[in-house]
Scaffold this active site. Structure first.
Site, PDB file in Angstrom:
ATOM      1  N   ALA A 285       0.844  -1.098   0.031  1.00  0.00           N
ATOM      2  CA  ALA A 285      -0.104  -0.105   0.215  1.00  0.00           C
ATOM      3  C   ALA A 285       0.806   1.083   0.016  1.00  0.00           C
ATOM      4  O   ALA A 285       2.137   0.995   0.208  1.00  0.00           O
ATOM      5  CB  ALA A 285      -0.981  -0.027   1.313  1.00  0.00           C
ATOM      6  N   GLU A 321      -0.041   2.495   7.022  1.00  0.00           N
ATOM      7  CA  GLU A 321      -0.173   3.763   6.066  1.00  0.00           C
ATOM      8  C   GLU A 321      -0.909   4.962   6.654  1.00  0.00           C
ATOM      9  O   GLU A 321      -0.427   5.869   6.626  1.00  0.00           O
ATOM     10  CB  GLU A 321      -0.973   3.326   4.820  1.00  0.00           C
ATOM     11  CG  GLU A 321      -0.700   2.121   4.196  1.00  0.00           C
ATOM     12  CD  GLU A 321       1.001   2.163   3.744  1.00  0.00           C
ATOM     13  OE1 GLU A 321       1.325   3.134   3.524  1.00  0.00           O
ATOM     14  OE2 GLU A 321       1.328   1.000   3.568  1.00  0.00           O
ATOM     15  N   GLU A 343      10.175   4.211   7.227  1.00  0.00           N
ATOM     16  CA  GLU A 343       9.678   2.921   7.368  1.00  0.00           C
ATOM     17  C   GLU A 343       9.816   2.097   8.592  1.00  0.00           C
ATOM     18  O   GLU A 343       9.084   1.461   9.055  1.00  0.00           O
ATOM     19  CB  GLU A 343      10.347   2.084   5.931  1.00  0.00           C
ATOM     20  CG  GLU A 343       9.811   2.851   4.750  1.00  0.00           C
ATOM     21  CD  GLU A 343       8.160   2.930   4.541  1.00  0.00           C
ATOM     22  OE1 GLU A 343       7.557   2.138   5.476  1.00  0.00           O
ATOM     23  OE2 GLU A 343       7.678   3.580   3.596  1.00  0.00           O
TER      24      GLU A 343
HETATM   25  N1  TRP Z   1       5.687   3.573   1.372  1.00  0.00           N
HETATM   26  C1  TRP Z   1       5.048   2.340   1.188  1.00  0.00           C
HETATM   27  C2  TRP Z   1       4.903   1.756   2.463  1.00  0.00           C
HETATM   28  O1  TRP Z   1       5.701   1.186   2.931  1.00  0.00           O
HETATM   29  C3  TRP Z   1       5.898   1.401   0.063  1.00  0.00           C
HETATM   30  C4  TRP Z   1       5.464   1.507  -1.129  1.00  0.00           C
HETATM   31  C5  TRP Z   1       4.208   1.318  -1.930  1.00  0.00           C
HETATM   32  C6  TRP Z   1       6.431   1.482  -2.457  1.00  0.00           C
HETATM   33  N2  TRP Z   1       4.442   1.236  -3.175  1.00  0.00           N
HETATM   34  C7  TRP Z   1       5.589   1.365  -3.530  1.00  0.00           C
HETATM   35  C8  TRP Z   1       7.487   1.642  -2.155  1.00  0.00           C
HETATM   36  C9  TRP Z   1       6.281   1.043  -4.893  1.00  0.00           C
HETATM   37  C10 TRP Z   1       8.368   1.356  -3.672  1.00  0.00           C
HETATM   38  C11 TRP Z   1       7.743   1.433  -4.950  1.00  0.00           C
HETATM   39  O2  TRP Z   1       3.640   2.020   3.092  1.00  0.00           O
HETATM   40 ZN    ZN Z   2       5.780   2.322   4.963  1.00  0.00          ZN
END
Ligand code: TRP
Ligand code: ZN
Length: 883
Positions: A285, A321, A343
């Site tokens: 997500a 999220e 993260e």
């Molecule tokens: N920021 C997202 C999460 O950890 C990670 C993520 C979602 C992502 N889609 C992606 C990272 C596509 C790289 C590419 O919640």
């Molecule tokens: Zn994340």
């Protein structure tokens, strides 16, 4: 060197040298080279003219020189595969622009300008699922990490923060719902059956948090009133047919919002929170401001189609999220090397939330299991990197278990050392100090130091040194005193050797053998290569329980007598330590048996100790079934292989299966009594989740010891199941057996759920991970099934990630499993590079596998490396794996 200016290179010898050029290496990006962007972009206005095959984007950037940066006569705007339609600066067409590797470089002479850029993109042709793409007739975006540059030219880096105003228009019939970040400020009808909407997000954000969705969607809506009295509208948007499976998602969102107020003091900051479920998605997500985009897998759940684990995963990812709104959005990252800043911290936050929702004991065990099976192999293999990497070629390759899960463990250690209240003071200070900024890991550490009153000077090594530390434990007892001797060693990893000792917080307890009690848990901090700790008042040598709660992400090396492990497995009051004792008992046995070998007497003694411990677990009436289910699980094959310098997957598999068969037979009546009891618990009954977990665990043992009986029980469990947990559990066991019931129930399952993408994914996975001797043939046949497609990452993962995680099939002696994964990588790479590259690490483990298989694995990596036009993603992973 510049060949053209080298006098030694004549016309003649350039022609001789006309061999095929070395494929160009994608550049290495280094953390230490960070420079602030010379321009600020305080505002961007975007206009989208939406179409599935052609979308026109016009963006207007307000730019101003970034005060303290050097004077630059140009601005570099990142682009990736974009078609430039027009560009103006301050209203004047620009002609002297240039392109560099997809980036647009514009001359800018003054201190402040307005740049207007038009591009045209084809979302339907976007199979990489980065940027703006089409999924089931709707349009959606994924911009993290570098997808925004596939939509428009922009400084696509997280330290450039802008306020966004977005106007979009498109066919009312095709796209009845138009969503973007922030709040909708205006909408209306256009010509030719079109309509439009304008959105404004008041919070400055980096481009990776931009999102837009247009499609035929319906919402499950609710509200949440924040602690400050803000009334927030919540919507979970899905296709109409999925609406009935969204209640759990809405409920999870409400719980997350409540919890973050109570535990971290974080309040939501917009009047609207939208979540959209998308079938085609590269990851779990995405936390886009006010408009999260989710893989359907982490939104949809009901008892008929989702297991208990699926329900928990939805709750955990919704929370993750949501928590990013503060740890990620309000405070974002300066550059992608700081990824663990958002993260690691957000994973810790979602783990603590799930512990509060689902129970701490079991959740902690699950999280450690994930860390050990996904992150320990990274740390001990060719792709090892610190939680804050020093360099990369493709950032998508660094969304790893190291950055996420080890990152969370590192912050959890700070919390353990500070205690929850002081840690909270540290996080309050962090959010307060850096609100609205793009921060670094160093900023986080400093805020925790200042707010919690810790000295983290040495602790910072956890951010720079890769590798799982090994902690040696020795204990002596004399004259009433216990002396604990601890050593540590951080193994070499690619590019890093001779590492310094780290600060390692270890929770421990010393048990009296007779009473089974201890005099309170203690925290020791090991910060030298070797140290001793003494404890007085012990008439007899106690039993040591160490790294309780998994207080540090290390490997403990100790040789406890098996009766001590049996003692701890039966009596430790720390649930994790109890689980750990059981794991250690089994690991020690299998590693010995599959390594140098055990004689028959040795094997018998080892098995007898495990039988005693498991017997106690099966019959302990004070234990709840969820915990019992955890304790019944044998260590995974991956974790076992990880324990050996060089592993023989065939022998480990045989030993592990042999042990299961032995235990199933030796504890037959205990297993039966247990199954009879839990089978009667109704779906919603008291302790029902635990009962379901145990039920399938019993079948797993039965399948090894008495396959016919197991088939009968599993077929029965399948037939009378009124929920997916029982049904999937039964089918998983059946899929590994060679019986008529196997075929029957697989056909039944497919018919029952045909058309339900997520459940059909399960159907693919169960066959690909099965213990069936013909699993390879099954996977080949499924590859040709009409429901298989390379375009949908969930489906690809359902078949091939499951297969790569099936030790006996993937590690088939012929090398066929390796060949199949290499073929997949090559076929998928041009379609979806990010997903393709995620399969490389399974082959990259070759150094840790016995030599015959290792050679076959390496050969496949070389075959991939030799392919022309590899993506940056796959190129980087393959070259590091061979290197
Ligand atoms: N920021 C997202 C999460 O950890 C990670 C993520 C979602 C992502 N889609 C992606 C990272 C596509 C790289 C590419 O919640
Ligand atoms: Zn994340």
């Amino acid at each position: 060197m510049d060949i053209a200016r080298n006098p030694a290179v004549t016309e003649e010898n350039t022609q001789l040298a006309d061999a095929p050029p070395e494929p160009k290496q994608p550049p290495l990006i280094r953390r230490e080279d960070y420079q602030p962007f010379p321009w600020l972009v305080p505002q961007i206005a975007m206009k989208f003219d939406l179409g599935l095959e052609a979308t026109r984007v016009v963006s207007t950037l307000t730019v101003a020189r970034n005060g303290n940066a050097h004077h630059s006569p140009t601005i570099r705007l990142n682009g990736d595969g974009l078609e430039l339609v027009s560009v103006t600066v301050d209203g004047e067409p620009v002609t002297d622009w240039s392109m560099d590797e997809g980036d647009l470089i514009l001359p800018l002479s003054g201190d402040a300008h307005e740049i207007e850029i038009a591009t045209e993109i084809d979302p339907a042709a976007n199979t990489q699922l980065m940027g703006l793409y089409a999924s089931n007739g709707m349009l959606c975006t994924q911009c993290e990490a570098e997808g925004f540059r596939r939509i428009t030219f922009f400084p696509d880096r997280p330290d450039v923060l802008s306020t966004y105003t977005v106007r979009m228009s498109g066919s009312k019939e095709q796209f009845p719902i138009l969503l973007c970040n922030g709040n909708k400020v205006a909408e209306g009808e256009g010509e030719n059956g079109t309509h439009w909407a304008e959105w404004h997000d008041p919070w400055p954000k980096p481009s990776y948090l931009f999102a837009l969705v247009a499609g035929d969607l319906v919402a499950n809506s609710g509200t949440f009133t924040t602690c400050g009295g803000r009334e927030v509208e919540l919507n979970v948007w899905v296709r109409e047919a999925d609406l009935a499976r969204t209640d759990h998602a809405v409920e999870s969102l409400r719980k997350s919002m409540q919890w973050d107020e109570e535990v971290f003091g974080r309040e939501y900051d917009l009047d609207l929170y939208n979540i959209v479920a998308v079938s085609d998605f590269n990851m779990g997500a995405m936390e886009n401001k006010g408009l999260n985009v989710f893989n359907t897998k982490y939104v949809l759940a009901d008892p008929d189609t989702a297991t208990d684990a699926d329900f928990d995963a939805v709750e955990g990812v919704i929370a993750h999220e949501y928590f990013h709104n503060w740890s990620g959005n309000r405070v974002t990252c300066r550059d992608w090397f700081q990824l663990s800043l958002k993260e690691g911290f957000t994973v810790l936050r979602d783990q603590l939330f799930s512990q509060d929702m689902q129970g701490e004991a079991v959740k902690r065990i699950e999280d450690v299991r994930i860390l050990r099976s996904a992150q320990f192999p990274e740390d001990s293999g060719p792709l090892a990197h610190p939680i804050r990497p020093d360099s990369f070629r493709e950032i998508s390759n660094f969304y790893t278990a190291t950055v996420y899960n080890k990152g969370a463990e590192v912050i959890r250690m700070m919390r353990t050392m500070a205690g929850p209240e002081k840690f909270r003071a540290g996080t309050d200070l962090y959010f307060d100090r850096h609100d609205g900024e793009a921060a670094t890991c160093e900023d986080f550490i400093k805020a925790i130091e200042d707010g919690a009153g810790l000295d983290l000077k040495q602790f910072r090594l956890w951010y720079s040194q890769a590798g799982t530390p090994k902690v040696g434990v020795g204990m002596e007892h004399s004259g009433g005193t216990v002396t604990l001797r601890l050593t540590q060693h951080v193994p070499d990893t690619p590019g890093q050797s001779n590492k310094q000792p780290m600060q390692i917080p270890l929770k421990l307890a010393l048990f009296d053998r007779d009473s089974g009690e201890h005099d309170g848990e203690k925290l020791v901090v090991l910060d030298k290569a070797e140290d001793t700790f003494t404890f007085d008042g012990f008439a007899k040598p106690p039993v040591l329980s160490i790294n309780r709660g998994f207080s540090a992400p290390v490997t403990i090396e100790r040789s406890l007598a098996s009766e001590d492990l049996v003692f701890l497995a039966a009596r430790d009051d720390d649930s994790f330590a109890r689980y750990e004792a059981m794991q250690e008992l089994v690991v020690g046995h299998i590693v010995a048996a599959a390594g140098d070998g055990l004689n028959e007497a040795g094997r018998e003694a080892g098995r007898a100790a495990i039988r005693e411990a498991l017997g106690a677990i099966l019959t302990d009436e004070s234990l709840d079934d969820s915990m019992r289910g955890e304790l019944m699980m044998l260590p995974s094959q991956t974790y076992l292989m990880e324990q050996m310098l060089v592993a023989d997957p065939g022998r480990i598999h045989a030993e592990r299966e042999g042990l299961k068969a032995f235990l199933g037979e030796a504890l037959k009546s205990e297993f039966h009594a247990l199954y009879d009891r839990v089978e009667k618990v109704p779906y919603d009954g008291e302790g029902a989740r635990g009962a379901r977990k145990v039920k399938t665990q019993v079948l797993v043992y039965a399948a090894a010891s008495d396959p016919d009986k197991a088939s009968e029980l599993a077929a029965h469990q399948y037939a009378k199941a009124d929920n997916m947990t029982d049904r999937q559990g039964a089918l998983m066991v059946l899929a590994g057996l060679h019986t008529a019931a196997r075929t029957d129930k697989l056909i039944d399952f497919y018919r029952r759920y045909q058309g339900n993408e997520l459940v059909i994914d399960k159907w693919f996975s169960l066959q690909a991970i099965s213990l069936h001797p013909n699993a390879i043939e099954h996977v080949k046949a499924l590859r040709d099934h009409e429901d298989f497609t390379m375009r949908n990452p969930n489906r690809v993962r359902a078949l091939y990630m499951a297969f790569a995680g099936n030790p006996q099939a993937f590690h088939a002696e012929t090398g066929e499993g390796y060949r199949m994964i290499a073929d997949l990588i090559l076929e998928l790479d041009p379609i979806n590079a990010q997903t393709a590259a995620r399969f490389v690490p399974s082959l990259g483990r070759w150094r840790r596998i016995e030599p015959v298989r290792a050679a076959l694995m390496r050969q496949e990596l070389e075959r991939i490396a030799a392919a022309p036009n590899l993506s940056r993603d796959t190129y980087e992973q393959v070259s590091r794996s061979l290197g």
